[in-house]
Design an enzyme around this catalytic site. Structure first.
Site, mmCIF file in Angstrom:
data_model
loop_
_atom_site.group_PDB
_atom_site.id
_atom_site.type_symbol
_atom_site.label_atom_id
_atom_site.label_comp_id
_atom_site.label_asym_id
_atom_site.label_seq_id
_atom_site.Cartn_x
_atom_site.Cartn_y
_atom_site.Cartn_z
ATOM 1 N N THR A 153 21.939 52.288 28.092
ATOM 2 C CA THR A 153 22.033 52.187 26.648
ATOM 3 C C THR A 153 23.415 51.763 26.186
ATOM 4 O O THR A 153 23.592 51.413 25.026
ATOM 5 C CB THR A 153 21.692 53.533 25.985
ATOM 6 O OG1 THR A 153 22.563 54.546 26.483
ATOM 7 C CG2 THR A 153 20.262 53.916 26.254
ATOM 8 N N GLY A 154 24.426 51.739 27.101
ATOM 9 C CA GLY A 154 25.774 51.427 26.633
ATOM 10 C C GLY A 154 26.181 52.511 25.678
ATOM 11 O O GLY A 154 26.714 53.534 26.077
ATOM 12 N N THR A 155 25.928 52.310 24.410
ATOM 13 C CA THR A 155 25.749 53.399 23.463
ATOM 14 C C THR A 155 26.966 53.925 22.745
ATOM 15 O O THR A 155 28.037 54.067 23.306
ATOM 16 C CB THR A 155 25.054 54.601 24.134
ATOM 17 O OG1 THR A 155 23.853 54.182 24.711
ATOM 18 C CG2 THR A 155 24.770 55.694 23.166
ATOM 19 N N THR A 156 26.711 54.297 21.495
ATOM 20 C CA THR A 156 27.554 55.238 20.756
ATOM 21 C C THR A 156 26.613 56.241 20.113
ATOM 22 O O THR A 156 25.699 55.856 19.383
ATOM 23 C CB THR A 156 28.381 54.526 19.667
ATOM 24 O OG1 THR A 156 29.147 53.478 20.261
ATOM 25 C CG2 THR A 156 29.316 55.510 18.987
#
Length: 246
Positions: A50-53
């Site tokens: 998701t990579g994500t933050t």
């Protein structure tokens, strides 16, 4: 009868023998076992991540959680632009995804099932302390590799947000951020968070944190999902444009 006339033919009872090294594990699950795999870190380079933050913020009235919508292959290619990275797992609690999509989805399904079983067996919902401990135990001993979620929710003691690490660490805080864009989002929260935010104010702060991350972090982007958790339950909504929130 005199002592010397007592019979001495009664056999002595043998002392019981205990197996001090049993073949079974007394702490293993009673039914079924956790799945295992022999994947190495190199094998996981091209899995969906998701990579994500992801953000979790507490307020006196509840919890706000926010995530971006992007999933990528190895952080180099956008594989999906509409991933819901926050899911309800409990009547008044939710978990975010950060890391491996498969590991996060499996973890969320497992925690949701365990919370439902607890409620069915005991007739009451798990406390957030119990739920966070359960999450840490599963991360520590299960197959949920490369997962670093946030748990947020409320109970009789108030609003709670926990960051969970892949080794099973559980840390409670007023607000927390995980994922590849965490440094950018933390900068926003450090400047704007106060302990008396309303739910609406927390939504705006969380949205600005996600917006800051997607501007510079290649693993985050494509919109925002917001989860609002109160005593009435969990409400999750998605927005492709930040202008809808700010």
């Amino acid at each position: 009868m005199r002592n010397e006339e007592l019979s001495t033919d009664t056999p002595e009872r043998a002392a019981p023998e205990f197996d001090l090294d049993p073949e079974f594990d007394p702490y293993a699950p009673e039914v079924g076992e956790l799945p295992e795999n022999d994947l190495t870190k190199a094998d996981l380079d091209n899995v969906n991540k998701t990579g994500t933050t992801t953000i979790g913020v507490t307020t006196p009235d509840g919890v706000v959680m926010a995530t971006d919508m992007r999933a990528s292959l190895g952080g180099r290619f956008v594989s999906n632009k509409d991933v819901q990275k926050v899911e309800q797992v409990h009547p008044t609690a939710a978990l975010t995804m950060a890391g491996s999509v498969g590991g996060a989805q499996s973890f969320i399904r497992t925690i949701r099932a365990e919370a439902n079983l607890y409620e069915a067996r005991r007739g009451e919902n798990m406390s957030m302390e119990a739920l966070s401990t359960l999450c840490g135990n599963f991360l520590r001993g299960g197959p949920f590799f490369l997962v670093s979620p946030i748990l947020g929710g409320i109970d009789d003691e108030g609003s709670h947000v926990y960051s969970l690490d892949p080794a099973g660490g559980v840390m409670r805080d007023d607000y927390t951020v995980t994922g590849s864009g965490m440094q950018l989002a933390y900068g926003v929260l450090e400047g704007e968070y106060t302990d008396d935010l309303t739910i609406d104010e927390a939504r705006q702060v969380a949205a600005r944190g996600i917006q800051s991350a997607v501007e510079r972090d290649t693993g985050s982007g494509n919109g925002i999902y917001l989860a609002e958790i109160t005593g009435e339950g969990v409400d999750i909504e998605g927005h492709k444009e930040f202008d809808d929130l700010l």
